[in-house]
Design a protein around this motif. Structure first.
Motif, PDB file in Angstrom:
ATOM      1  N   THR A  76     -47.799  47.379 -34.748  1.00  0.00           N
ATOM      2  CA  THR A  76     -48.650  46.787 -35.781  1.00  0.00           C
ATOM      3  C   THR A  76     -50.125  46.786 -35.416  1.00  0.00           C
ATOM      4  OG1 THR A  76     -46.833  45.331 -36.442  1.00  0.00           O
ATOM      5  CG2 THR A  76     -49.044  44.712 -37.169  1.00  0.00           C
ATOM      6  N   TYR A  77     -50.433  46.525 -34.155  1.00  0.00           N
ATOM      7  CA  TYR A  77     -51.816  46.246 -33.774  1.00  0.00           C
ATOM      8  C   TYR A  77     -52.466  47.282 -32.864  1.00  0.00           C
ATOM      9  CZ  TYR A  77     -50.674  41.642 -35.620  1.00  0.00           C
ATOM     10  OH  TYR A  77     -50.285  40.608 -36.437  1.00  0.00           O
ATOM     11  N   THR A  78     -51.704  48.263 -32.391  1.00  0.00           N
ATOM     12  CA  THR A  78     -52.308  49.260 -31.500  1.00  0.00           C
ATOM     13  C   THR A  78     -52.134  50.663 -32.073  1.00  0.00           C
ATOM     14  OG1 THR A  78     -50.471  49.973 -30.055  1.00  0.00           O
ATOM     15  CG2 THR A  78     -51.429  47.799 -29.632  1.00  0.00           C
TER      16      THR A  78
ATOM     17  N   ALA B 100     -51.887  43.548 -27.303  1.00  0.00           N
ATOM     18  CA  ALA B 100     -51.966  44.041 -28.681  1.00  0.00           C
ATOM     19  C   ALA B 100     -53.030  43.305 -29.487  1.00  0.00           C
ATOM     20  CB  ALA B 100     -50.600  43.922 -29.354  1.00  0.00           C
ATOM     21  N   PHE B 101     -53.098  41.990 -29.324  1.00  0.00           N
ATOM     22  CA  PHE B 101     -54.057  41.216 -30.121  1.00  0.00           C
ATOM     23  C   PHE B 101     -55.494  41.441 -29.650  1.00  0.00           C
ATOM     24  CE2 PHE B 101     -50.084  38.631 -30.487  1.00  0.00           C
ATOM     25  CZ  PHE B 101     -49.840  38.935 -31.821  1.00  0.00           C
ATOM     26  N   TYR B 102     -55.665  41.638 -28.340  1.00  0.00           N
ATOM     27  CA  TYR B 102     -57.005  41.948 -27.842  1.00  0.00           C
ATOM     28  C   TYR B 102     -57.434  43.315 -28.365  1.00  0.00           C
ATOM     29  CZ  TYR B 102     -60.993  42.428 -24.723  1.00  0.00           C
ATOM     30  OH  TYR B 102     -62.267  42.585 -24.231  1.00  0.00           O
ATOM     31  N   TRP B 103     -56.526  44.274 -28.330  1.00  0.00           N
ATOM     32  CA  TRP B 103     -56.852  45.605 -28.830  1.00  0.00           C
ATOM     33  C   TRP B 103     -57.267  45.536 -30.298  1.00  0.00           C
ATOM     34  CZ3 TRP B 103     -57.878  50.024 -26.483  1.00  0.00           C
ATOM     35  CH2 TRP B 103     -57.941  51.187 -27.258  1.00  0.00           C
TER      36      TRP B 103
ATOM     37  N   TYR C 254     -52.113  56.753 -21.017  1.00  0.00           N
ATOM     38  CA  TYR C 254     -51.019  55.833 -20.733  1.00  0.00           C
ATOM     39  C   TYR C 254     -51.398  54.420 -21.179  1.00  0.00           C
ATOM     40  CZ  TYR C 254     -49.661  59.551 -17.433  1.00  0.00           C
ATOM     41  OH  TYR C 254     -49.330  60.744 -16.852  1.00  0.00           O
ATOM     42  N   LEU C 255     -50.396  53.669 -21.607  1.00  0.00           N
ATOM     43  CA  LEU C 255     -50.596  52.275 -21.985  1.00  0.00           C
ATOM     44  C   LEU C 255     -49.765  51.361 -21.093  1.00  0.00           C
ATOM     45  CD1 LEU C 255     -51.575  49.977 -23.887  1.00  0.00           C
ATOM     46  CD2 LEU C 255     -49.534  50.447 -25.285  1.00  0.00           C
ATOM     47  N   TRP C 256     -50.435  50.345 -20.570  1.00  0.00           N
ATOM     48  CA  TRP C 256     -49.778  49.244 -19.859  1.00  0.00           C
ATOM     49  C   TRP C 256     -50.044  48.019 -20.705  1.00  0.00           C
ATOM     50  CZ3 TRP C 256     -51.828  47.382 -14.398  1.00  0.00           C
ATOM     51  CH2 TRP C 256     -51.065  46.299 -13.957  1.00  0.00           C
ATOM     52  N   ILE C 257     -49.046  47.541 -21.390  1.00  0.00           N
ATOM     53  CA  ILE C 257     -49.236  46.472 -22.353  1.00  0.00           C
ATOM     54  C   ILE C 257     -48.824  45.132 -21.769  1.00  0.00           C
ATOM     55  CG2 ILE C 257     -46.960  46.780 -23.451  1.00  0.00           C
ATOM     56  CD1 ILE C 257     -48.478  46.165 -26.146  1.00  0.00           C
ATOM     57  N   ALA C 258     -49.622  44.119 -22.047  1.00  0.00           N
ATOM     58  CA  ALA C 258     -49.317  42.753 -21.626  1.00  0.00           C
ATOM     59  C   ALA C 258     -48.764  41.993 -22.815  1.00  0.00           C
ATOM     60  CB  ALA C 258     -50.570  42.066 -21.097  1.00  0.00           C
TER      61      ALA C 258
END
Length: 284
Positions: free
Chosen positions: A172-174, A135-138, A154-158
């Motif tokens: 919040t961030y994506t 999220a923060f990188y995005w 599709y989203l694969w979130i870390a």
């Protein structure tokens, strides 16, 4: 969440020993799927070929991912990745790993390169792509462009945290409303899951085992896009991807058509009429 899986690369193999990643152990430990690093820039992960074969031999659904770095043009990287996967793309979506900070460009350039990579892979494989990111990188590297396009992938979130924290950051961030896979730790028990590394990335699928079975069975979703004819004299439709194939139809100037596969500079019409040369078209 009960559908557990792993992701692996060369780092799960100790090169000084003869053994490699043991995917049968991974299955016995509870893994239901595996994402395997295929490539970075324009080179293969050294363990890709054997990891892919051994994971399939163990009966695991597989998917390949590419680590998008900033050393090569995005289209070149996409063509390399998709070329490797073209014969066997696996049951899971192709993935672009969007997290590289080394020599990273500004938001605008990073977003455009990601978009170019995704579109090229989808055109070559006919598969809907998945984006791996945090999220923060995005938030730091996404410019706001192509929002509808990215949000429908599709989203694969870390996120190495609890579920509620991850979901708050997602909102919040994506730009995504939901996620498909969640990499929830990089400290899984590597030895237990058949790796030679002490630690291992662990992931959950967002859904029940029944939904996962449907997802794996139906993930080969043809991706379509539209092209407009720019040739003033129109465009020939041929029975195959090349001028050696017979002409079966024609398209007038400014005609807009939907295509669902690309082979070199030829694209297949989604309605089944034939193939057109993309040199005299623009994407719309």
């Amino acid at each position: 969440m009960t559908v557990l899986g792993i992701d692996v690369s060369k780092w799960q193999d100790e090169n000084s020993t003869p053994q490699m990643m043991d995917f049968h152990k991974a299955v016995d430990a509870g893994a239901n799927f595996v994402f395997i690093k295929v490539s970075q820039a324009t080179y293969l992960d050294p363990d890709y070929v054997l990891n892919w074969a051994h994971a399939k031999d163990a009966g695991l659904p597989v998917g390949g991912y590419h680590y998008l770095d900033w050393t090569k043009p995005a289209v070149d990287q996409a063509r390399f990745f998709a070329g490797v996967l073209s014969a066997d793309p696996g049951q899971l979506p192709p993935v672009v790993d969007f997290e590289c900070k080394t020599n990273a460009p500004n938001k605008r350039d990073a977003t455009e390169r990601l978009y170019q990579f995704c579109v090229t892979v989808e055109q070559m494989l006919g598969r809907k792509i998945m984006i791996y990111t945090g999220a923060f990188y995005w938030a730091a590297f996404y410019s706001g462009a192509h929002e509808d396009y990215f949000a429908s992938r599709y989203l694969w979130i870390a996120s190495y945290s609890d579920l509620n924290y991850m979901l708050r950051n997602l909102a919040t961030y994506t730009i995504w409303d939901d996620y498909t896979f969640w990499q929830f730790t990089d400290k899984g028990n590597g030895l237990r899951f058949g790796a030679e590394s002490l630690q291992l990335d662990m992931n959950y699928f967002n859904g029940t085992p029944e939904r996962f079975a449907q997802f794996v069975g139906g993930v080969v979703i043809p991706v379509t896009w539209k092209l407009r004819v720019t040739s003033l004299i129109g465009l020939r439709v041929r029975s195959g991807p090349g001028t050696s194939f017979e002409r079966v139809d024609g398209l007038p100037y400014r005609a807009v058509v939907t295509v669902d596969k690309q082979q070199g500079n030829w694209a297949r019409l989604a309605d089944g009429r034939g193939w057109i040369c993309t040199d005299w078209t623009v994407r719309v």
